[in-house]
Design an enzyme around this catalytic site. Structure first.
Site, short mmCIF file in Angstrom:
data_model
loop_
_atom_site.label_atom_id
_atom_site.label_comp_id
_atom_site.label_asym_id
_atom_site.label_seq_id
_atom_site.Cartn_x
_atom_site.Cartn_y
_atom_site.Cartn_z
N GLU A 193 0.77 -1.24 -0.22
CA GLU A 193 -0.03 0.06 -0.01
C GLU A 193 0.90 1.23 0.23
O GLU A 193 2.06 1.40 0.59
CB GLU A 193 -0.83 0.03 1.25
CG GLU A 193 -1.81 1.44 1.52
CD GLU A 193 -2.86 1.19 2.58
OE1 GLU A 193 -2.41 0.39 3.61
OE2 GLU A 193 -3.65 1.80 2.62
N LYS A 236 -9.25 2.86 -2.33
CA LYS A 236 -9.44 2.39 -1.27
C LYS A 236 -11.08 3.11 -0.58
O LYS A 236 -11.22 4.17 -0.57
CB LYS A 236 -8.37 2.42 0.03
CG LYS A 236 -8.67 1.95 1.31
CD LYS A 236 -7.36 2.17 1.96
CE LYS A 236 -7.33 1.76 3.56
NZ LYS A 236 -5.98 2.01 4.10
N CYS A 240 -5.84 -2.86 2.64
CA CYS A 240 -5.40 -2.68 4.17
C CYS A 240 -6.70 -2.82 4.88
O CYS A 240 -7.50 -3.84 4.97
CB CYS A 240 -4.72 -1.58 4.22
SG CYS A 240 -3.57 -1.66 5.77
N1 LIG Z 1 -3.33 1.28 6.40
C1 LIG Z 1 -4.42 0.73 6.99
O1 LIG Z 1 -5.43 0.78 6.48
C2 LIG Z 1 -3.92 0.62 8.37
C3 LIG Z 1 -5.30 -0.52 8.85
C4 LIG Z 1 -4.90 -0.94 10.18
O2 LIG Z 1 -3.89 -0.59 10.80
C5 LIG Z 1 -5.92 -1.64 10.86
O3 LIG Z 1 -6.92 -2.14 10.25
O4 LIG Z 1 -5.71 -2.15 12.08
#
Ligand SMILES: NC(=O)CCC(=O)C(=O)O
Length: 263
Positions: A43, A113, A147
């Protein structure tokens, strides 16, 4: 049908865009020695996952630089690329967008996203995407989320319903929640009867240590690959026949009852 997934776990340098683009090019070139069918990046590899007011100034305008790089590399080396995600500046907004290229260098998938990670104020600094994406790589029905999206079973089911057999999850996921990273990727593979290829960053991103541990799970939830916390490249061969096997044995898509789910 068997395919080789090659995962690039990258130590992204926050806000150091020139370093990151140069490093991605190096890592993509190095990954060719693995003889990949599909290369996958993490990401926000261009800026780092560090939502801030600076992003609009350093994000990739319309994704042009990223698209040119990934398309040219995919075409030159006859390889599929799931380009992780990058911060993209578009219409005076910033999106967290994934670009997917086939072996001809054609853009076959684009996903922004949908769920901004609010504890890091991502929802304040990034505009959210509004739809899933579905694409084929070497004839394999695929989708991708990014993510924090993996925490939302409704989205993953939406991504799975059109017959998806391979789901990608580029991420910058921190060490403090490593267990969630492992369990969520595994359970999304099981409950949707598909492969999950989850590629995380590593090193410090802003104030947060991304934990690496990029991994691949098969539709039974078997862990086929898990990397450590260092920058590196790793590959695993997957057999898409496993998807058909489990769906013949336990067909959740036939047995589900959406008319009863008042979600
Ligand atoms: N970059 C992100 O979306 C981090 C997500 C995260 O740290 C979590 O869901 O726990």
């Amino acid at each position: 049908m068997k395919k080789r997934l090659t995962l690039i776990q990258m130590d992204v340098h926050v806000n150091d865009v020139e370093y990151n683009y140069n490093r991605v090019q190096e890592l993509l070139s190095q990954s060719l020695s693995e003889n990949p069918d599909i290369i996958v990046l993490p990401e926000t590899w261009n800026t780092g996952f560090y939502p801030s007011t600076d992003l609009i100034n350093i994000a990739d305008a319309n994704g042009d630089r990223t698209k040119a790089l990934l398309s040219a590399f995919a075409k030159k080396h006859n390889v599929n690329i799931v380009g992780g995600s990058v911060a993209v500046a578009k219409d005076n907004l910033v999106f967290n967008t994934s670009y997917v290229y086939n072996r001809s260098g054609k853009l076959v998938g684009e996903y922004s996203k949908m769920h901004g990670f609010s504890p890091a104020k991502e929802d304040k600094y990034f505009a959210g995407g509004t739809h899933t994406t579905h694409f084929e790589l070497d004839g394999i029905p695929c989708s991708t989320v990014i993510c924090y999206d993996i925490r939302f079973p409704e989205l993953i089911r939406m991504a799975a319903l059109p017959g998806t057999e391979l789901l990608f999850v580029p991420a910058q996921w921190p060490t403090m929640r490593l267990r969630h990273w492992q369990v969520l990727n595994e359970v999304r593979a099981i409950e949707n009867q598909l492969y999950v290829c989850a590629v995380n960053g590593c090193g410090t991103v802003g104030r947060v240590q991304s934990t690496g541990h990029s991994a691949v799970y098969d539709p039974w939830g078997t862990n086929l690959l898990e990397m450590d916390t260092n920058e590196g490249i790793a590959s695993v061969d997957i057999d898409l026949a496993v998807v058909e096997d489990i769906r013949n044995k336990i067909n959740i898509f036939r047995d589900r009852k959406p008319e009863l789910y008042n979600l």
